[in-house]
Write a protein that holds these residues in place. Structure first.
Motif, short mmCIF file in Angstrom:
data_model
loop_
_atom_site.label_atom_id
_atom_site.label_comp_id
_atom_site.label_asym_id
_atom_site.label_seq_id
_atom_site.Cartn_x
_atom_site.Cartn_y
_atom_site.Cartn_z
N ASP A 296 51.90 62.59 42.38
CA ASP A 296 50.52 62.72 41.90
C ASP A 296 49.57 62.73 43.09
O ASP A 296 48.66 63.55 43.17
N ARG A 297 49.80 61.77 44.03
CA ARG A 297 49.00 61.75 45.24
C ARG A 297 49.70 60.94 46.32
O ARG A 297 50.54 60.09 46.03
N LEU A 298 49.33 61.25 47.57
CA LEU A 298 49.91 60.55 48.74
C LEU A 298 48.80 60.11 49.67
O LEU A 298 47.77 60.79 49.79
N ASP A 299 49.05 59.01 50.35
CA ASP A 299 48.13 58.54 51.38
C ASP A 299 48.26 59.45 52.61
O ASP A 299 49.36 59.91 52.95
N VAL B 174 50.95 58.46 55.01
CA VAL B 174 52.32 58.73 54.57
C VAL B 174 52.70 60.18 54.93
O VAL B 174 53.81 60.45 55.42
N ILE C 240 42.01 53.92 52.58
CA ILE C 240 43.11 54.83 52.25
C ILE C 240 42.50 56.17 51.88
O ILE C 240 41.55 56.23 51.11
N TRP D 226 43.45 59.25 49.85
CA TRP D 226 44.43 59.80 48.91
C TRP D 226 44.30 61.32 48.88
O TRP D 226 43.17 61.85 48.84
N GLN E 296 50.99 51.05 44.50
CA GLN E 296 50.53 52.38 44.95
C GLN E 296 49.81 52.27 46.28
O GLN E 296 50.01 53.08 47.18
N ARG E 297 48.97 51.25 46.41
CA ARG E 297 48.21 51.07 47.65
C ARG E 297 49.13 50.67 48.81
O ARG E 297 48.95 51.13 49.93
N THR F 264 52.39 51.33 49.18
CA THR F 264 53.33 52.37 49.60
C THR F 264 52.65 53.68 49.95
O THR F 264 53.23 54.53 50.62
N GLY F 265 51.41 53.86 49.46
CA GLY F 265 50.72 55.13 49.71
C GLY F 265 51.24 56.27 48.86
O GLY F 265 51.03 57.44 49.19
N ILE F 266 51.92 55.94 47.78
CA ILE F 266 52.46 56.98 46.89
C ILE F 266 52.10 56.66 45.45
O ILE F 266 52.26 55.53 45.00
N ARG F 267 51.59 57.67 44.76
CA ARG F 267 51.44 57.54 43.32
C ARG F 267 52.32 58.63 42.71
O ARG F 267 52.10 59.82 42.94
N PHE F 268 53.32 58.20 41.96
CA PHE F 268 54.28 59.15 41.40
C PHE F 268 53.68 59.94 40.24
O PHE F 268 52.85 59.43 39.49
N ARG F 269 54.15 61.17 40.13
CA ARG F 269 53.71 62.01 39.03
C ARG F 269 54.63 61.74 37.83
O ARG F 269 54.18 61.63 36.71
#
Lengths: 102, 155
Positions: A26-29, A32, A73, A75, B82-83, B85-90
């Motif tokens: 959905d989104r990445l930092d 990352v 962060i 995003w 999410q914060r 790891t820097g990833i929010r999965f779809r």
């Protein structure tokens, strides 16, 4: 499924790789993506600017726990247009490579 | 720059596609499961199951209103993961969904067991069900997160 369409904005090597990382999530930092690609902040920012200007990537900032207020962060996510363009571009690459996607 | 924008040869296209796969592999390898936050989910589960000790099972049974607070705290932990790891999965994938469903079912079962123990006057038994809820939820949250990360490899 997206129809194959070669996209010159996405095809620049680093931009293709950025979209490739954003595609399954959905989104990445920002950090990352930078680590996964092994590039500098400046290089990544430059390519992201092009993708954002094209409407393919969206960016938003959020405060980060554990960091001071000045560091946030960033995003990044593919927009619906960006996702369509990337999927179509990958299909075009598959056709060129003779992989014949179904 | 201009050469980057030209259509690639078959080999060039294959190399570009392989690089996308390698990047996703690298992304997945770089992600570590945030164990402390997974334990946070376990803590919420233990807290919720432990609430059974403060109830009065029977005809006048009232479910604790704090259940909604436990749900809200769980969502805060999702945000923190999410914060961190820097990833929010779809999409988490079917294996992760089974793990999450398993955690919910385990907590419901443990809560029911806790109510039964309380109705029998065995309030101390709720400690055991709470500890079990903590351990099982922490483990299943880790399984769910690892599964979602593994799914990244497939794009």
């Amino acid at each position: 499924m997206a129809e194959a369409a070669f996209d010159e904005v996405i095809h620049a090597p680093l931009r293709l790789r950025i979209c490739g990382l954003l595609s399954p999530v959905d989104r990445l930092d920002f950090a990352v993506i930078r680590t996964a690609l092994g590039v500098s902040d400046a290089t990544l920012s430059k390519q992201l600017k092009t993708l954002i200007a094209s409407g393919y990537v969206a960016s938003s900032k959020a405060a980060s726990a554990g960091r001071d207020d000045a560091r946030r962060i960033t995003w990044l996510s593919l927009t619906p247009d960006g996702r369509r363009a990337f999927d179509a571009h990958v299909r075009a690459l598959q056709e060129i490579a003779g992989l014949n996607p179904k | 720059m201009e050469s980057d924008l030209q259509r690639p040869s078959g080999d060039g296209a294959r190399a570009a596609l392989n690089e996308l796969t390698a990047d996703r592999e690298r992304l997945a390898e770089n992600v570590r499961v945030p164990r402390a936050l997974m334990a946070g989910f376990g803590g919420v589960a233990a807290w919720w199951v432990g609430m059974a000790a403060a109830t009065s099972p029977g005809q006048m049974y009232q479910p604790p209103a704090m259940g909604w607070l436990a749900l809200a705290v769980s969502l805060v932990f999702v945000h923190l993961v999410q914060r961190d790891t820097g990833i929010r999965f779809r999409r988490m994938g079917p294996r992760a969904l089974v793990a999450v469903a398993g955690a919910v079912v385990a907590c419901l079962a443990l809560y029911s067991i806790s109510l039964a123990l309380v109705s029998l006057g065995l309030h101390w038994g709720v400690v055991l069900t709470s500890v079990t809820a903590f351990a099982s939820t922490t483990w299943l949250a880790g399984v769910a997160y690892s599964s979602a990360v593994a799914r990244l490899r497939h794009g």
